[in-house]
Design an enzyme around this catalytic site. Structure first.
Site, PDB file in Angstrom:
ATOM      1  N   HIS A 140      20.199   2.515 -79.767  1.00 37.83           N
ATOM      2  CA  HIS A 140      20.982   1.146 -80.156  1.00 37.83           C
ATOM      3  C   HIS A 140      21.416   1.177 -81.871  1.00 37.83           C
ATOM      4  O   HIS A 140      21.300   0.436 -82.485  1.00 37.83           O
ATOM      5  CB  HIS A 140      20.253   0.072 -79.836  1.00 37.83           C
ATOM      6  CG  HIS A 140      18.982  -0.386 -80.272  1.00 37.83           C
ATOM      7  ND1 HIS A 140      18.659  -0.234 -81.408  1.00 37.83           N
ATOM      8  CD2 HIS A 140      17.921  -0.737 -79.399  1.00 37.83           C
ATOM      9  CE1 HIS A 140      17.157  -0.528 -81.646  1.00 37.83           C
ATOM     10  NE2 HIS A 140      16.750  -0.974 -80.248  1.00 37.83           N
ATOM     11  N   HIS A 164       5.305  -4.880 -74.650  1.00 35.11           N
ATOM     12  CA  HIS A 164       6.817  -5.271 -75.018  1.00 35.11           C
ATOM     13  C   HIS A 164       7.834  -5.055 -73.990  1.00 35.11           C
ATOM     14  O   HIS A 164       7.630  -4.068 -73.310  1.00 35.11           O
ATOM     15  CB  HIS A 164       6.915  -4.255 -76.330  1.00 35.11           C
ATOM     16  CG  HIS A 164       8.221  -4.461 -76.917  1.00 35.11           C
ATOM     17  ND1 HIS A 164       9.000  -5.570 -77.164  1.00 35.11           N
ATOM     18  CD2 HIS A 164       9.049  -3.362 -77.540  1.00 35.11           C
ATOM     19  CE1 HIS A 164      10.158  -5.316 -77.781  1.00 35.11           C
ATOM     20  NE2 HIS A 164      10.237  -4.085 -78.094  1.00 35.11           N
ATOM     21  N   GLU A 197      10.965  -4.685 -74.160  1.00 36.08           N
ATOM     22  CA  GLU A 197      12.107  -3.788 -74.425  1.00 36.08           C
ATOM     23  C   GLU A 197      12.145  -2.499 -73.259  1.00 36.08           C
ATOM     24  O   GLU A 197      11.134  -2.128 -73.163  1.00 36.08           O
ATOM     25  CB  GLU A 197      12.417  -3.472 -75.826  1.00 36.08           C
ATOM     26  CG  GLU A 197      13.837  -2.694 -76.207  1.00 36.08           C
ATOM     27  CD  GLU A 197      14.058  -2.710 -77.609  1.00 36.08           C
ATOM     28  OE1 GLU A 197      13.243  -3.025 -78.326  1.00 36.08           O
ATOM     29  OE2 GLU A 197      15.272  -2.266 -77.699  1.00 36.08           O
ATOM     30  N   ASP A 217      12.590   0.464 -73.099  1.00 36.99           N
ATOM     31  CA  ASP A 217      12.186   1.832 -73.399  1.00 36.99           C
ATOM     32  C   ASP A 217      10.645   1.778 -72.785  1.00 36.99           C
ATOM     33  O   ASP A 217      10.101   2.915 -72.676  1.00 36.99           O
ATOM     34  CB  ASP A 217      12.428   2.002 -74.677  1.00 36.99           C
ATOM     35  CG  ASP A 217      12.112   1.249 -75.752  1.00 36.99           C
ATOM     36  OD1 ASP A 217      12.150   0.016 -75.559  1.00 36.99           O
ATOM     37  OD2 ASP A 217      11.784   1.546 -76.809  1.00 36.99           O
ATOM     38  N   HIS A 274       8.508  -5.972 -83.206  1.00 38.26           N
ATOM     39  CA  HIS A 274       9.656  -6.553 -83.638  1.00 38.26           C
ATOM     40  C   HIS A 274      10.397  -7.663 -82.647  1.00 38.26           C
ATOM     41  O   HIS A 274      11.488  -7.955 -83.013  1.00 38.26           O
ATOM     42  CB  HIS A 274      10.613  -5.476 -83.933  1.00 38.26           C
ATOM     43  CG  HIS A 274      11.209  -4.703 -82.981  1.00 38.26           C
ATOM     44  ND1 HIS A 274      12.456  -4.573 -82.773  1.00 38.26           N
ATOM     45  CD2 HIS A 274      10.762  -4.095 -81.870  1.00 38.26           C
ATOM     46  CE1 HIS A 274      12.853  -3.961 -81.495  1.00 38.26           C
ATOM     47  NE2 HIS A 274      11.674  -3.782 -80.833  1.00 38.26           N
ATOM     48  N   ASP A 283       5.636  -0.489 -80.619  1.00 39.24           N
ATOM     49  CA  ASP A 283       6.403   0.144 -81.561  1.00 39.24           C
ATOM     50  C   ASP A 283       6.071   0.154 -82.890  1.00 39.24           C
ATOM     51  O   ASP A 283       6.518   1.037 -83.691  1.00 39.24           O
ATOM     52  CB  ASP A 283       7.624  -1.079 -81.568  1.00 39.24           C
ATOM     53  CG  ASP A 283       8.746  -0.721 -80.372  1.00 39.24           C
ATOM     54  OD1 ASP A 283       8.753   0.396 -79.965  1.00 39.24           O
ATOM     55  OD2 ASP A 283       9.351  -1.751 -80.205  1.00 39.24           O
ATOM     56  N   TYR A 292      11.834   4.967 -89.003  1.00 38.14           N
ATOM     57  CA  TYR A 292      11.634   3.784 -87.992  1.00 38.14           C
ATOM     58  C   TYR A 292      11.456   2.267 -88.593  1.00 38.14           C
ATOM     59  O   TYR A 292      12.105   1.529 -88.045  1.00 38.14           O
ATOM     60  CB  TYR A 292      10.437   4.075 -87.254  1.00 38.14           C
ATOM     61  CG  TYR A 292      10.173   3.548 -85.876  1.00 38.14           C
ATOM     62  CD1 TYR A 292      10.557   4.107 -84.754  1.00 38.14           C
ATOM     63  CD2 TYR A 292       9.634   2.474 -85.895  1.00 38.14           C
ATOM     64  CE1 TYR A 292      10.663   3.422 -83.498  1.00 38.14           C
ATOM     65  CE2 TYR A 292       9.480   1.521 -84.658  1.00 38.14           C
ATOM     66  CZ  TYR A 292      10.091   2.060 -83.553  1.00 38.14           C
ATOM     67  OH  TYR A 292       9.871   1.594 -82.360  1.00 38.14           O
ATOM     68  N   HIS A 336       6.079   5.109 -79.403  1.00 34.93           N
ATOM     69  CA  HIS A 336       7.120   6.236 -79.735  1.00 34.93           C
ATOM     70  C   HIS A 336       6.276   7.470 -80.686  1.00 34.93           C
ATOM     71  O   HIS A 336       5.779   7.109 -81.664  1.00 34.93           O
ATOM     72  CB  HIS A 336       8.363   5.850 -80.694  1.00 34.93           C
ATOM     73  CG  HIS A 336       9.119   4.873 -79.683  1.00 34.93           C
ATOM     74  ND1 HIS A 336      10.047   5.443 -78.518  1.00 34.93           N
ATOM     75  CD2 HIS A 336       9.240   3.464 -79.835  1.00 34.93           C
ATOM     76  CE1 HIS A 336      10.564   4.008 -78.261  1.00 34.93           C
ATOM     77  NE2 HIS A 336      10.038   2.978 -78.891  1.00 34.93           N
TER      78      HIS A 336
HETATM   79 FE1  FEO Z   1      11.190  -2.505 -79.121  1.00 35.24          FE
HETATM   80 FE2  FEO Z   1      10.469   0.667 -78.551  1.00 35.24          FE
HETATM   81  O1  FEO Z   1      11.263  -0.771 -78.015  1.00 35.24           O
END
Ligand code: FEO
Length: 391
Positions: free
Chosen positions: A21, A75, A77, A79, A141, A160, A188, A219
């Site tokens: 993104h 989380h 999101e 991913d 976040h 994250d 990051y 990640h």
């Molecule tokens: Fe906020 Fe790795 O997703």
């Protein structure tokens, strides 16, 4: 891959990812899911939908997926939650453990009435020999973000936080080039976490009470060497407090080299004053790398020529990005070259101010090609900046 007794990494590696993104990811990324083998086998986070086959193949090497009792969604999101729906087809009785905002988010993403177990900070979940503890890390976040801690393993599943967008075969920071990983962790933070310093400090305070033998983010690489863990926590504190170095970043674009000449001259004057400078030309540097330099720098200079009475679109895009990431405690100034209209410089100045950066003087704008005298006039900017950086 087994990362400690009873805990397996079952994530997926995204070797091809080049943009997350708007964040450039030349090294790809990974989506880390972790499987804890205990009386009630527990999966911590899943992976992007496209990585489901890789994740499930990793899980099957260790356990029959039907045995999984809990899927912890730290989380929403996609991913990390993108494979929950497919996963639940294989373990339909599993409960989805998440924060209150996590439940809201998952319901609105998937429109499914799963068995949710909603937790908040301090809540514990016994899965056998282990008791997992949850910490809401609200706005680190997203509103739903949380971390899961296993005291028995001294392991924090931080989602994250502490992550890096890097695809690699190695799983641990100390098995790879750790200096490179710290750089990626900084990028990051600058691109994902920078606006949430207050919330990061709150989260660090809560997590500071834990015995942290391993930090397993969602990640990139896993932190397990004490010195690395202390260092990344200390850097998160520094970045969250917006502590910068006494250096400058000059962000610019140019049409016919006039603004470029001004940028180069300003850079030379700053270095002459003993201020280290990073030149970031927006034609060759991605905005996600530029914002990383902004995170390190006390002084931020923006230079653009005028096109159609506006700043150049590259600068407009960068300012949109920086305004969202809200750097604080920084100073700066604008400059550029124009032909017949100076209208766009107002929005350049407004953009710098709206990003939260204090202007240390009037912007310097020169018509057409700068004269030697025009360029010499930039020395006073460097002198003012030097004074502010020395405070
Ligand atoms: Fe906020 Fe790795 O997703």
């Amino acid at each position: 891959m087994q990362i400690s007794k009873d805990i397996h990494w079952v994530g997926s590696i995204d070797w091809e990812l080049r943009n997350f993104h708007g964040y450039s990811t030349p090294q790809g990324s990974s989506y880390n899911a972790y499987l804890i083998l205990d009386e009630k086998p527990t999966l911590i986070d899943t992976v992007k939908a496209a990585g489901f086959e890789e994740m499930i193949s990793g899980i099957r090497k260790v356990i029959d997926p039907a045995k999984i009792q809990y899927i912890i969604s730290n989380h929403t999101e996609m991913d990390h939650s993108g494979s929950i729906e497919e996963m639940l087809k294989l373990c339909p009785n599993a409960e989805v453990v998440c924060s209150p905002k996590g439940e809201e988010g998952l319901r609105k993403h998937f429109r499914k009435d799963w068995k949710f177990k909603v937790v908040k900070t301090g809540d514990k979940l016994r899965i056998g020999k282990r008791e997992l503890e949850f910490f809401l890390t609200t706005m680190v976040h997203w509103p739903d973000s949380m971390a899961t801690y296993s005291g028995k393993d001294a392991t924090l599943f931080s989602n994250d936080a502490f992550g890096q967008h890097v695809a690699a075969k190695e799983r641990f920071v100390d098995d790879a080039d750790s200096e490179f990983i710290f750089k990626e962790a900084a990028k990051y933070y600058a691109n994902i976490v920078l606006p949430y310093g207050v919330q990061v400090l709150k989260a660090l305070e809560a997590l500071g009470t834990l015995n942290l033998g391993t930090i397993a983010p969602s990640h990139g690489f896993i932190w397990r060497k004490d010195a690395d863990i202390q260092r990344i926590i200390s850097l998160y504190g520094k970045w969250a407090r917006h502590e910068t170095e006494a250096k400058a970043v000059i962000v610019y674009d140019t049409m016919w080299h006039s603004t470029e000449t001004m940028a180069a001259t300003l850079g030379e004057f700053l270095e002459g004053e003993g201020v280290p400078v990073k030149m970031m030309d927006l034609q060759t540097n991605h905005i996600s790398d530029v914002i990383t330099e902004v995170m390190f720098s006390k002084a931020v200079f923006l230079g653009s020529p005028i096109l159609n009475n506006r700043m150049l679109p590259t600068m407009g895009a960068f300012l949109t990005y920086m305004k969202g990431l809200k750097p604080k405690n920084r100073v700066g100034l604008t400059f550029g070259s124009y032909g017949w209209s100076k209208g766009g410089f107002k929005e350049l100045e407004e953009g710098l101010k709206d990003s939260g950066i204090e202007l240390i003087g009037e912007g310097r704008y020169i018509q057409f090609i700068p004269s030697g005298e025009d360029l010499a006039g930039l020395r006073s900017i460097a002198q003012t900046a030097k004074k502010r950086l020395s405070k």
